[in-house]
Write a protein that holds these residues in place. Structure first.
Motif, PDB file in Angstrom:
ATOM      1  N   ALA A 131     -38.850 -45.841  70.229  1.00  0.00           N
ATOM      2  CA  ALA A 131     -39.087 -45.182  68.887  1.00  0.00           C
ATOM      3  C   ALA A 131     -37.484 -45.007  67.746  1.00  0.00           C
ATOM      4  CB  ALA A 131     -40.084 -44.124  68.523  1.00  0.00           C
ATOM      5  N   LEU A 132     -36.770 -46.015  69.104  1.00  0.00           N
ATOM      6  CA  LEU A 132     -35.618 -45.870  68.340  1.00  0.00           C
ATOM      7  C   LEU A 132     -35.494 -47.356  67.853  1.00  0.00           C
ATOM      8  CD1 LEU A 132     -33.985 -43.703  71.181  1.00  0.00           C
ATOM      9  CD2 LEU A 132     -33.531 -43.703  68.416  1.00  0.00           C
ATOM     10  N   ASP A 133     -34.524 -48.247  68.759  1.00  0.00           N
ATOM     11  CA  ASP A 133     -34.205 -49.149  67.722  1.00  0.00           C
ATOM     12  C   ASP A 133     -35.811 -50.593  67.996  1.00  0.00           C
ATOM     13  OD1 ASP A 133     -31.920 -49.164  68.219  1.00  0.00           O
ATOM     14  OD2 ASP A 133     -31.053 -50.546  69.138  1.00  0.00           O
ATOM     15  N   THR A 134     -36.169 -50.407  69.128  1.00  0.00           N
ATOM     16  CA  THR A 134     -37.559 -51.416  69.696  1.00  0.00           C
ATOM     17  C   THR A 134     -38.467 -50.633  68.134  1.00  0.00           C
ATOM     18  OG1 THR A 134     -36.878 -51.771  71.426  1.00  0.00           O
ATOM     19  CG2 THR A 134     -38.868 -52.182  71.338  1.00  0.00           C
ATOM     20  N   VAL A 135     -38.603 -49.634  67.831  1.00  0.00           N
ATOM     21  CA  VAL A 135     -40.211 -49.475  66.945  1.00  0.00           C
ATOM     22  C   VAL A 135     -39.728 -49.656  65.979  1.00  0.00           C
ATOM     23  CG1 VAL A 135     -42.149 -48.015  66.728  1.00  0.00           C
ATOM     24  CG2 VAL A 135     -42.414 -49.710  68.599  1.00  0.00           C
ATOM     25  N   GLY A 136     -39.161 -47.787  65.732  1.00  0.00           N
ATOM     26  CA  GLY A 136     -38.403 -47.598  64.663  1.00  0.00           C
ATOM     27  C   GLY A 136     -36.922 -48.750  63.861  1.00  0.00           C
ATOM     28  N   THR A 137     -36.399 -49.084  64.089  1.00  0.00           N
ATOM     29  CA  THR A 137     -35.714 -50.036  63.389  1.00  0.00           C
ATOM     30  C   THR A 137     -37.090 -51.305  62.883  1.00  0.00           C
ATOM     31  OG1 THR A 137     -33.839 -50.259  64.730  1.00  0.00           O
ATOM     32  CG2 THR A 137     -34.207 -51.723  63.511  1.00  0.00           C
ATOM     33  N   ALA A 138     -38.179 -51.876  64.168  1.00  0.00           N
ATOM     34  CA  ALA A 138     -38.874 -52.776  63.356  1.00  0.00           C
ATOM     35  C   ALA A 138     -40.155 -52.106  62.333  1.00  0.00           C
ATOM     36  CB  ALA A 138     -39.925 -53.010  65.027  1.00  0.00           C
ATOM     37  N   ALA A 139     -40.539 -51.078  62.823  1.00  0.00           N
ATOM     38  CA  ALA A 139     -41.143 -50.485  61.027  1.00  0.00           C
ATOM     39  C   ALA A 139     -40.765 -49.975  60.505  1.00  0.00           C
ATOM     40  CB  ALA A 139     -41.939 -49.044  62.213  1.00  0.00           C
ATOM     41  N   HIS A 140     -39.266 -49.403  60.464  1.00  0.00           N
ATOM     42  CA  HIS A 140     -38.205 -49.746  59.043  1.00  0.00           C
ATOM     43  C   HIS A 140     -38.368 -50.810  57.668  1.00  0.00           C
ATOM     44  CE1 HIS A 140     -36.118 -48.039  55.180  1.00  0.00           C
ATOM     45  NE2 HIS A 140     -35.114 -48.491  56.354  1.00  0.00           N
ATOM     46  N   ALA A 141     -37.481 -51.782  58.743  1.00  0.00           N
ATOM     47  CA  ALA A 141     -37.152 -53.053  58.452  1.00  0.00           C
ATOM     48  C   ALA A 141     -38.664 -53.445  57.804  1.00  0.00           C
ATOM     49  CB  ALA A 141     -37.116 -54.214  59.322  1.00  0.00           C
ATOM     50  N   LEU A 142     -39.680 -53.709  58.480  1.00  0.00           N
ATOM     51  CA  LEU A 142     -41.030 -53.796  58.164  1.00  0.00           C
ATOM     52  C   LEU A 142     -41.719 -53.243  56.674  1.00  0.00           C
ATOM     53  CD1 LEU A 142     -43.392 -55.280  60.915  1.00  0.00           C
ATOM     54  CD2 LEU A 142     -42.597 -56.174  59.214  1.00  0.00           C
ATOM     55  N   ARG A 143     -40.776 -52.069  56.434  1.00  0.00           N
ATOM     56  CA  ARG A 143     -41.879 -51.276  55.529  1.00  0.00           C
ATOM     57  C   ARG A 143     -40.969 -51.362  54.325  1.00  0.00           C
ATOM     58  NH1 ARG A 143     -41.363 -46.358  59.358  1.00  0.00           N
ATOM     59  NH2 ARG A 143     -43.046 -46.420  60.492  1.00  0.00           N
ATOM     60  N   LEU A 144     -39.650 -51.292  54.196  1.00  0.00           N
ATOM     61  CA  LEU A 144     -38.852 -52.710  53.400  1.00  0.00           C
ATOM     62  C   LEU A 144     -39.204 -53.530  53.122  1.00  0.00           C
ATOM     63  CD1 LEU A 144     -35.188 -51.668  54.572  1.00  0.00           C
ATOM     64  CD2 LEU A 144     -36.623 -50.363  52.383  1.00  0.00           C
ATOM     65  N   ALA A 145     -39.615 -54.548  54.325  1.00  0.00           N
ATOM     66  CA  ALA A 145     -40.237 -55.537  53.227  1.00  0.00           C
ATOM     67  C   ALA A 145     -41.830 -55.533  52.387  1.00  0.00           C
ATOM     68  CB  ALA A 145     -40.278 -56.554  54.405  1.00  0.00           C
ATOM     69  N   LEU A 146     -42.188 -55.032  53.219  1.00  0.00           N
ATOM     70  CA  LEU A 146     -44.101 -55.406  52.218  1.00  0.00           C
ATOM     71  C   LEU A 146     -43.420 -54.432  51.119  1.00  0.00           C
ATOM     72  CD1 LEU A 146     -45.900 -53.501  55.436  1.00  0.00           C
ATOM     73  CD2 LEU A 146     -45.507 -55.443  54.091  1.00  0.00           C
ATOM     74  N   ARG A 147     -42.170 -54.199  50.622  1.00  0.00           N
ATOM     75  CA  ARG A 147     -42.338 -53.595  48.570  1.00  0.00           C
ATOM     76  C   ARG A 147     -42.089 -54.504  48.616  1.00  0.00           C
ATOM     77  NH1 ARG A 147     -37.501 -47.937  49.435  1.00  0.00           N
ATOM     78  NH2 ARG A 147     -39.207 -47.294  51.864  1.00  0.00           N
TER      79      ARG A 147
END
Length: 320
Positions: A131-147
Motif C-alpha cells: 500500500a506504500l510505494d507499489t500501490v499507494g503511489t501508483a493509485a495517487h498518480a492515476l487519480r491525479l492523471a484522470l482529472r
C-alpha cells in the motif's frame, strides 16, 4: 534491547551492526520491523552510501500488538495541506523515513507516531506493505492523471518494475485498459499476467491518451513524449539523477499536453488504497514479492539490480 541494522557504506557495500536501543523519543513509537521492501530508489543509496539506515517500505508491529505500515513523509500535521488530509503536500516537509532518518533495514525502527498507518485485520502485512510505494503511489498518480482527461481510450505503462507493475494492477482495478513496455521479458510477462497487452511498435507518434513513465530512463521519457496524443497526459513517475527535459522539436512545441508529476499518496486516500489491495493485493504479492531475511540483504540487492527479483522484501524470522 539490542537491534541489528544495515549500514550502506557506498559503492554497493552493506555492513551490519548490532546496537543497544535507547529510550524512544517523545512523539515517536518503536516498531518491530516485520517486513521492509526494497525499492529502486534505494539503489542510489547503495552506491552513494547513507548516514541513516535506509529502507522506506516498512510494515511492523508496535509493542501493544498493533500492526502498521510506515508513511514515508514526516509531515507536520498542522499546516493547511496536512489539515486537509493532503499530507504528501506538507508545507513543512523536511524528512523522509529511510532517507533523512533511520528506516527499516533493521530489526527495529523508531518513527513518529503520526506516520504509522494501522493495518486492517483482514489484510496481511505482506500485502499491506504494498500500500506504500507499489500501490499507494501508483493509485495517487492515476487519480491525479484522470482529472486531466474526460476519458482514456488506452494507457501505456513504460517500465514494468515494481512501481510499473503496481500501476498496471491499479489501472486494471480502475477499469483502464493498459499496454505495457519493458525490455526485461520476465517483467513484461508479469504485466501481461495482470491484464496488460504488450505494446507494439512505439516508433510512431500520437498513440496514447495517457502514458505513465516509470523507469526514469532518458529513452523512456523520450518515448512517452513521442507517443502521447495531443491533449493527452504524461505521468512522470520514474526517478533518476538526470534532469527531466522536454524535446525542442516542432512536433512537441505544437502539442497540447499535460505533464503530471506525482510524489506519494496523501493520508486521505488510505481507505481507498485498502479497498484496492483487497481486490488484487494478494495476487500482486504472490507474483512479485521474494521474501528474504536481513542477513540476505546484500544478495537481495545484487539480484534486484540484475533483474532477477522484482520486489525483494526483507521479512523478520517472527513474521515468516
Amino acid at each position: 534491547m539490542t537491534s541489528m541494522r544495515a549500514r550502506f557504506q557506498g559503492q554497493g557495500e552493506i555492513a551490519f551492526e548490532k546496537v543497544t536501543l535507547g529510550p524512544v523519543a517523545d512523539g515517536d513509537v518503536r516498531l518491530r520491523v516485520d517486513v521492509c521492501a526494497l525499492c529502486g530508489s534505494d539503489k542510489r543509496l547503495l552506491q552513494s552510501g547513507s548516514a541513516v539506515v535506509p529502507g522506506h517500505e516498512i510494515g511492523g508491529t508496535l509493542p501493544d500488538g498493533t500492526r502498521g505500515i510506515v508513511y514515508i513523509p514526516v509531515f507536520c500535521g498542522t499546516c493547511v495541506r496536512c489539515q486537509a488530509g493532503r499530507t504528501n503536500q506538507c508545507l513543512n516537509l523536511s524528512q523522509l523515513v529511510g532517507w533523512q532518518r533511520d528506516g527499516g533495514f533493521a530489526e527495529h525502527v523508531d518513527v513518529p507516531a503520526r506516520c504509522v498507518i494501522p493495518v486492517p485485520d483482514d489484510i496481511p502485512l505482506s500485502v499491506a506493505v504494498l500500500a506504500l510505494d507499489t500501490v499507494g503511489t501508483a493509485a495517487h498518480a492515476l487519480r491525479l492523471a484522470l482529472r486531466t482527461q474526460d476519458s482514456v481510450d488506452r494507457a501505456l505503462v513504460v517500465g514494468a518494475g515494481p512501481l510499473g507493475l503496481g500501476v498496471v494492477a491499479v489501472a486494471q482495478a480502475m477499469g483502464i485498459a493498459v499496454d505495457a513496455f519493458d525490455p526485461h521479458a520476465a517483467r513484461l510477462s508479469t504485466a501481461v499476467t495482470f491484464g496488460a497487452t504488450p505494446a507494439q511498435s512505439l516508433d510512431d507518434e500520437n498513440l496514447y491518451d495517457m502514458v505513465v513513465e516509470v523507469s526514469g530512463a532518458a529513452a523512456a521519457r523520450e518515448t512517452a513524449q513521442r507517443v502521447v496524443r495531443p491533449g493527452g497526459t504524461i505521468v512522470a513517475l520514474g526517478e533518476s539523477n538526470e534532469p527531466y527535459t522536454m524535446p525542442a522539436t516542432p512536433r512537441w512545441r505544437r502539442t497540447d499536453c499535460y505533464t503530471v508529476r506525482s510524489f506519494y499518496f496523501p493520508m486521505n486516500e488510505v481507505d481507498a488504497n485498502w479497498d484496492l489491495l483487497r481486490v488484487m493485493g494478494a495476487q500482486l504479492r504472490d507474483l512479485i514479492v521474494e521474501p528474504l531475511t536481513l542477513p540476505q540483504l546484500p544478495d537481495a540487492f545484487e539480484r534486484f539490480v540484475a533483474g532477477d527479483y522484482v520486489k525483494p522484501c526483507i521479512v523478520s524470522e517472527d513474521a515468516r
